[in-house]
Write an enzyme that holds these catalytic residues in place. Structure first.
Site, PDB file in Angstrom:
ATOM      1  N   GLU A 404      35.133 -63.507  85.542  1.00 12.27           N
ATOM      2  CA  GLU A 404      33.730 -62.704  84.643  1.00 12.27           C
ATOM      3  C   GLU A 404      33.178 -63.281  84.948  1.00 12.27           C
ATOM      4  O   GLU A 404      31.701 -62.879  85.397  1.00 12.27           O
ATOM      5  CB  GLU A 404      33.806 -63.093  83.073  1.00 12.27           C
ATOM      6  CG  GLU A 404      34.887 -61.622  82.696  1.00 12.27           C
ATOM      7  CD  GLU A 404      36.187 -62.256  82.531  1.00 12.27           C
ATOM      8  OE1 GLU A 404      37.161 -63.094  82.868  1.00 12.27           O
ATOM      9  OE2 GLU A 404      36.895 -61.052  82.707  1.00 12.27           O
ATOM     10  N   HIS A 471      40.507 -58.964  71.097  1.00 11.00           N
ATOM     11  CA  HIS A 471      40.349 -57.532  71.553  1.00 11.00           C
ATOM     12  C   HIS A 471      39.650 -56.729  70.656  1.00 11.00           C
ATOM     13  O   HIS A 471      39.753 -55.259  70.682  1.00 11.00           O
ATOM     14  CB  HIS A 471      41.311 -56.888  71.556  1.00 11.00           C
ATOM     15  CG  HIS A 471      42.565 -57.300  72.817  1.00 11.00           C
ATOM     16  ND1 HIS A 471      43.090 -58.342  73.640  1.00 11.00           N
ATOM     17  CD2 HIS A 471      42.176 -56.711  74.696  1.00 11.00           C
ATOM     18  CE1 HIS A 471      43.480 -58.791  74.522  1.00 11.00           C
ATOM     19  NE2 HIS A 471      42.921 -57.596  75.124  1.00 11.00           N
TER      20      HIS A 471
END
Ligand SMILES: Cc1ncc(C[n+]2csc(CCOP(=O)(O)OP(=O)(O)O)c2C)c(N)n1
Length: 665
Positions: A404, A471
């Site tokens: 990322e 998540h």
């Protein structure tokens, strides 16, 4: 050659005397400037100095093989990059003194600035992000078929950062034309190399990334120039990354105040004999290319130049604090776009509205690049970019390795090269692995040196879907407090499309939160074609005068549902839509009218948007309030997986109780 040998062989036969003398001047200039700066430092005229004395050949040598329009990304000891690009010295001096004619209006210090004029992109303090940004610039060169390369510097200490590994991996997988230049100068602050890494040479790491590498004597300007000229030529013709380890030594303290007490005297003495300027000068004298009088004259001329430019800087102003100027420079202004608003409407789900906005954005801006894990043929884990690779090609719809930080840095580099980027976080939770370049690089760049960061980061977020602690987070408040970021969080399909198109149009960094529970539950008739929902404007979903509900995202939908189910009347519901910049006016106007307010967020309460809004209301609406300001959020725990636990974690049960209490208050 053994890098600890003091022998230094100069092979100058391939070069003209003029070239060799110019190289000598280029080497001398940063040395003489630094010697002067050390005096100014002692006089308190500059605040800090990171000496590059003894390492000049690397910065000067690398820059000498680049073309003027090729970017170079230097670090804190690379004055030679700046002088080689012929930046007027008085501008550098002003920069170091925090004056107006520097490159940051006194907002950042030392070499922490960039300049499009000189194609130099300076570091941020965190060292590592430079390398990923270089990848972005190189990617732009590749996409534009420019046959250019860029060079980026790091110390050997910086190679221990994750950014280094991510950047090398990305550069290798994407064949990006970058020269990764490691200046191995023996120490990272006080840490010697054997406490920093365990391989014999840092250049050896290249093999693990499938990359070419070279070891070069960093104190031999001619070796640097000759080897790099060939490498640069080849990389321009056949784009690929190359890792170069320059062996050198830091002759002074990390910064002047810290000294070199921890460095063995014999090591310093050894490297003193390898001084790149003294040895090169001796070579030129021995060959009869230079004589002492000429050498002295050259030094005198450079010193005169330094003094003349210091005199200019002495006349330069320090910045004055003007609040509006400071605030206005955080973001680049957004140009209004004219669109033909279509009357036609079609029913779209939230998820399709996002896909539609992305497609329209890709068609409108040929310089827009999408990056994310599994977004190309696979279409992303939510299938939002399904079919994009076929329509726009895999150069623009890019699958990325799992890194990322490195990819957000690439996005920053693309923007520096005049392109636009959207990065899809596979889940908003994973943004923690890309936090640094967002909050320190993208967010601060425009304020620091006027360069925008045209990057949108898509954040599929939120709980209620049984996905557990990693998540499900609603992590918008991690970003809302960082100046320089815009944060959007739509609650319905129409706003999702309009706000995403606004984000794509906006040249500033935008975090775009997409609650996963809305993807397939929200649908409505929305305009086909291009339209924009204004950033910074809340929406009054329902008017009322008895009580105000403030919310956003999935929580807004939950609040509306409860109001409807309970048939609460005369309640005003505000959908924030944009969290940063916050539409304070709409909030305060409503609360002044109703006198009662409840703020609902899916985030846990402490330090949340709800807390910030409550503080602003208390401060500005005190006299108008008929009840305490109520804040309802999730529990102060990580988000649990089991559905009974998750329901208890989420704020809706508590909201139902509290709104009743507020109505009756
Ligand atoms: C992320 C981060 N951690 C720590 C620091 C503090 N720091 C600044 S420079 C430096 C040493 C860097 O060593 P190296 O990369 O070898 O470069 P050198 O200073 O030797 O040229 C450290 C620890 C920092 N700026 N950023």
């Amino acid at each position: 050659m053994d890098h600890l040998s003091t022998e230094m062989i100069f092979d100058s036969e391939a070069y003209s005397n003029d070239f060799l003398i110019n190289l000598y001047k280029s080497l001398l200039k940063p040395r003489l400037i630094e010697e002067k700066m050390l005096i100014l430092l002692r006089q308190g005229k500059i605040s800090k100095w990171f000496a590059g004395i003894g390492q000049e050949a690397i910065a000067v040598g690398v820059t000498s093989v680049l073309k003027e329009d090729e970017y170079v990304l230097p670090m804190h000891r690379n004055l030679g990059v700046f002088t080689s690009r012929n930046i007027p010295l008085h501008r550098l001096f002003s920069q170091w003194q925090g004056k107006m004619n520097g490159f940051t209006k006194g907002r950042d210090r030392s070499f922490h600035f960039g300049s499009q004029e000189y194609k130099i992109i300076g570091m941020i303090s965190h060292l590592g992000p430079q390398m990923g940004v270089a990848n972005g610039i190189a990617l732009a060169h590749k996409l534009k078929r420019e046959n250019k390369l860029c060079a980026v510097f790091t110390g050997e200490g910086g190679t221990s950062e994750g950014d280094f590994h991510e950047a090398l991996n990305i550069a290798s997988v994407w064949d990006l034309p970058v020269l990764f230049c490691i200046e191995n100068n023996g120490y990272g602050l006080s840490t010697p190399t054997d406490e920093q890494y365990r391989c014999e040479h840092l250049a050896d790491r290249a093999k693990g990334y499938g990359m070419e590498s070279h070891i070069i004597d960093g104190n031999n300007i001619l070796e640097i120039h000759s080897k790099l000229s060939n490498i640069a030529k080849e990389v321009r013709e056949n784009p690929r990354p190359v890792l170069i380890e320059f062996k050198t030594f830091r002759m002074r303290g990390h910064e002047e105040a810290s000294g070199t007490a921890y460095v063995p005297d014999e090591l310093l003495a050894h490297w003193q004999q390898k001084d790149p300027i003294v040895r090169y000068e001796k070579h030129l004298l021995d060959c009869g290319i230079l004589n002492w009088d000429w050498a002295e004259h050259i030094k005198w001329e450079i010193k005169q130049d330094i003094e003349a430019h210091l005199a200019i800087t002495a006349e330069d102003d320090f910045p004055k604090f003007i609040e509006t100027t400071e605030l206005n420079d955080v973001f680049q202004s957004v140009e209004d776009q004219l669109f033909e608003i279509s009357e036609e409407k079609t029913e779209l789900r939230f998820i399709d509205a996002i896909s539609d906005a992305l497609k329209i954005g890709m068609r409108k801006f040929p310089n827009l690049i999408l990056m994310g894990q599994d977004i190309a043929d696979y279409g992303g884990v939510f299938k939002i970019t399904k079919g994009f690779a076929e329509e726009f090609g895999k150069e623009r719809v890019r699958n990325t390795p799992i890194c990322e930080s490195g990819i957000i840095e690439v996005a920053a580099g693309l923007s520096i090269s005049g392109m636009k980027a959207i990065v899809e976080m596979q889940f908003a939770d994973f943004v923690s692995s890309g936090f640094n370049p967002i909050v320190n690089y993208l967010a601060k760049q425009h304020y620091r040196w006027g360069q925008n960061a045209d990057v949108v980061i898509r954040m599929p977020c939120g709980a209620g879907v049984g996905a557990g602690p990693f998540h499900s987070q609603s992590n918008e408040a991690w970003f809302t407090k960082v100046a320089g970021l815009k944060v959007l969080y739509p609650s319905n399909a129409s706003d999702a499309k309009g706000l995403l198109l606004a984000a794509i149009n906006d040249p500033n960094p935008v975090l775009f939160f997409e609650h996963k529970a809305l993807y397939r539950t929200q649908k409505e008739d929305i305009c086909t074609g291009h339209y924009i929902t204004d950033i910074g404007k809340a929406n009054i979903v329902k008017s009322g005068s008895k009580l105000t509900i403030i919310s956003y995202g999935a929580a807004l939908q939950e609040a509306s549902k409860i109001v409807e189910e309970e048939s609460y009347e005369n309640v005003e519901i505000i959908d924030l839509r944009t969290l940063q910049p916050l539409d304070t006016k709409t909030i305060l106007t409503s609360v002044k009218k109703t006198g009662k307010v409840i703020i609902l967020t899916e985030d846990s309460l402490f330090g949340s948007m709800a807390s910030e809004i409550a503080a602003q209301i208390s401060e500005n609406c005190f006299k108008f309030l008929d009840a305490p300001v109520f804040r309802i959020g999730s529990l102060e725990t990580p988000i649990p997986f089991n559905s009974a636990l998750e329901t208890g974690y989420l704020p809706y049960q508590r909201f139902q109780e509290k709104i009743k209490e507020l109505i009756e208050y």
